[in-house]
Design a protein around this motif. Structure first.
Motif, PDB file in Angstrom:
ATOM      1  N   GLN A   1      53.988  43.207  -6.799  1.00  0.00           N
ATOM      2  CA  GLN A   1      53.701  42.129  -7.678  1.00  0.00           C
ATOM      3  C   GLN A   1      55.007  41.369  -7.835  1.00  0.00           C
ATOM      4  N   GLN A   2      55.365  40.628  -6.978  1.00  0.00           N
ATOM      5  CA  GLN A   2      56.684  40.148  -6.685  1.00  0.00           C
ATOM      6  C   GLN A   2      56.699  38.721  -6.881  1.00  0.00           C
ATOM      7  N   ALA A   3      57.517  37.939  -7.175  1.00  0.00           N
ATOM      8  CA  ALA A   3      57.693  36.603  -7.429  1.00  0.00           C
ATOM      9  C   ALA A   3      57.554  35.803  -6.188  1.00  0.00           C
ATOM     10  N   ALA A   4      56.492  35.095  -5.801  1.00  0.00           N
ATOM     11  CA  ALA A   4      56.579  34.240  -4.857  1.00  0.00           C
ATOM     12  C   ALA A   4      56.816  34.897  -3.377  1.00  0.00           C
ATOM     13  N   PRO A   5      56.011  35.933  -3.067  1.00  0.00           N
ATOM     14  CA  PRO A   5      56.471  36.772  -1.775  1.00  0.00           C
ATOM     15  C   PRO A   5      56.312  35.686  -0.349  1.00  0.00           C
ATOM     16  N   ASP A   6      56.998  35.972   0.431  1.00  0.00           N
ATOM     17  CA  ASP A   6      56.861  35.278   1.596  1.00  0.00           C
ATOM     18  C   ASP A   6      55.608  34.981   2.103  1.00  0.00           C
ATOM     19  N   PRO A   7      55.008  34.042   2.527  1.00  0.00           N
ATOM     20  CA  PRO A   7      53.693  33.678   3.036  1.00  0.00           C
ATOM     21  C   PRO A   7      53.482  34.542   4.317  1.00  0.00           C
ATOM     22  N   ASN A   8      54.406  34.762   5.115  1.00  0.00           N
ATOM     23  CA  ASN A   8      54.013  35.338   6.356  1.00  0.00           C
ATOM     24  C   ASN A   8      53.837  36.901   6.054  1.00  0.00           C
ATOM     25  N   TRP A   9      54.658  37.462   5.004  1.00  0.00           N
ATOM     26  CA  TRP A   9      54.591  38.668   4.721  1.00  0.00           C
ATOM     27  C   TRP A   9      53.200  39.072   3.861  1.00  0.00           C
ATOM     28  N   GLN A  10      52.795  37.963   3.256  1.00  0.00           N
ATOM     29  CA  GLN A  10      51.354  38.177   2.480  1.00  0.00           C
ATOM     30  C   GLN A  10      50.344  38.313   3.318  1.00  0.00           C
ATOM     31  N   GLN A  11      50.466  37.336   4.576  1.00  0.00           N
ATOM     32  CA  GLN A  11      49.361  37.316   5.818  1.00  0.00           C
ATOM     33  C   GLN A  11      49.483  38.790   6.318  1.00  0.00           C
ATOM     34  N   GLY A  12      50.535  39.115   6.585  1.00  0.00           N
ATOM     35  CA  GLY A  12      50.607  40.741   7.362  1.00  0.00           C
ATOM     36  C   GLY A  12      50.191  41.470   6.272  1.00  0.00           C
ATOM     37  N   PHE A  13      50.443  41.618   5.024  1.00  0.00           N
ATOM     38  CA  PHE A  13      49.960  42.521   4.203  1.00  0.00           C
ATOM     39  C   PHE A  13      48.554  42.506   4.429  1.00  0.00           C
ATOM     40  N   LYS A  14      47.562  41.337   4.203  1.00  0.00           N
ATOM     41  CA  LYS A  14      46.580  41.418   4.228  1.00  0.00           C
ATOM     42  C   LYS A  14      45.791  41.716   5.545  1.00  0.00           C
ATOM     43  N   ASP A  15      46.361  41.535   6.594  1.00  0.00           N
ATOM     44  CA  ASP A  15      46.001  41.957   7.858  1.00  0.00           C
ATOM     45  C   ASP A  15      46.102  43.367   8.188  1.00  0.00           C
ATOM     46  N   GLY A  16      47.199  43.973   7.626  1.00  0.00           N
ATOM     47  CA  GLY A  16      47.354  45.431   7.782  1.00  0.00           C
ATOM     48  C   GLY A  16      46.415  46.075   6.655  1.00  0.00           C
ATOM     49  N   SER A  17      46.167  45.514   5.761  1.00  0.00           N
ATOM     50  CA  SER A  17      45.238  46.238   4.791  1.00  0.00           C
ATOM     51  C   SER A  17      43.638  46.193   5.571  1.00  0.00           C
ATOM     52  N   ASP A  18      43.444  45.160   6.099  1.00  0.00           N
ATOM     53  CA  ASP A  18      42.100  45.139   6.774  1.00  0.00           C
ATOM     54  C   ASP A  18      42.073  46.073   7.690  1.00  0.00           C
ATOM     55  N   VAL A  19      42.758  46.210   8.770  1.00  0.00           N
ATOM     56  CA  VAL A  19      42.912  46.986   9.789  1.00  0.00           C
ATOM     57  C   VAL A  19      42.676  48.547   9.477  1.00  0.00           C
ATOM     58  N   ALA A  20      43.397  48.945   8.373  1.00  0.00           N
ATOM     59  CA  ALA A  20      43.523  50.227   7.729  1.00  0.00           C
ATOM     60  C   ALA A  20      42.065  50.612   7.236  1.00  0.00           C
ATOM     61  N   ALA A  21      41.548  49.487   6.524  1.00  0.00           N
ATOM     62  CA  ALA A  21      40.283  49.694   5.747  1.00  0.00           C
ATOM     63  C   ALA A  21      39.285  50.357   7.063  1.00  0.00           C
ATOM     64  N   LYS A  22      39.175  49.328   8.112  1.00  0.00           N
ATOM     65  CA  LYS A  22      38.341  49.353   8.967  1.00  0.00           C
ATOM     66  C   LYS A  22      38.288  50.757   9.689  1.00  0.00           C
ATOM     67  N   ARG A  23      39.682  51.417   9.855  1.00  0.00           N
ATOM     68  CA  ARG A  23      39.843  52.699  10.424  1.00  0.00           C
ATOM     69  C   ARG A  23      39.823  53.927   9.551  1.00  0.00           C
ATOM     70  N   PHE A  24      40.054  53.721   8.170  1.00  0.00           N
ATOM     71  CA  PHE A  24      40.361  54.727   7.617  1.00  0.00           C
ATOM     72  C   PHE A  24      39.131  54.944   6.332  1.00  0.00           C
ATOM     73  N   CYS A  25      38.738  53.840   5.853  1.00  0.00           N
ATOM     74  CA  CYS A  25      37.966  53.865   4.521  1.00  0.00           C
ATOM     75  C   CYS A  25      36.418  53.599   4.825  1.00  0.00           C
TER      76      CYS A  25
END
Length: 165
Positions: free
Chosen positions: A141-165
């Motif tokens: 929960q940081q104030a206005a994170p970089d939009p590129n970082w946000q997209q990367g975080f979402k994509d990384g979470s999606d890939v990990a969810a498909k592989r491990f969850c």
């Protein structure tokens, strides 16, 4: 026996001279100086870039220019390295010493693209690790994170969810 001595007498100087030529060629190649090089990096402050160079002539002035004009000058250290922060630069940034070649350091746009890719990669790694740890996405929960970082975080979470969850 005389034929053998004659062959040795002819072939020995040829072999020795070819070794000598090889040694001279090798030492001349290794004695050649490296060509100057420079690059750009974003800083924490918007509109300020860090320009760094190496392999310039030691203890000589280096002039920097961009599409906006003269950006500054700095003296290279004893090893030929230097770093200068410039603001409001535009286009291609170049560095040059008197009598030396003009060296292209990069463009402002390339630096911004590199920073966006770095932010995305960092977000992806963090999102992937976060999801892999407990199958829950918990973005910081940081104030206005970089939009590129946000997209990367979402994509990384999606890939990990498909592989491990």
């Amino acid at each position: 026996m005389n034929g053998r001595r004659a062959r040795l007498a002819v072939l020995a100087p040829v072999a020795v001279s070819s070794l000598a030529v090889g040694m001279v060629t090798f030492s001349a190649a290794s004695a050649r100086a490296a060509s100057p090089d420079c690059g750009l990096a974003k800083t924490a402050t918007p509109d300020i870039l860090s320009v760094s160079g190496q392999d310039f002539k030691p203890n000589k002035q280096v002039a920097l220019e961009s599409g906006a004009g003269h950006e500054g000058a700095i003296k290279a250290d004893a090893s030929g390295a230097w770093t200068l922060q410039v603001s409001s630069a535009e286009g291609t940034i170049t560095a040059q010493q008197i009598g030396g070649p003009e060296v292209k350091c990069g463009t402002v746009d390339q630096t911004e693209q590199k920073n966006a890719k770095a932010q995305y990669r960092q977000g992806f790694r963090e999102g992937f690790a976060d999801m892999k740890a407990d199958c829950k996405s918990n973005p910081p929960q940081q104030a206005a994170p970089d939009p590129n970082w946000q997209q990367g975080f979402k994509d990384g979470s999606d890939v990990a969810a498909k592989r491990f969850c």
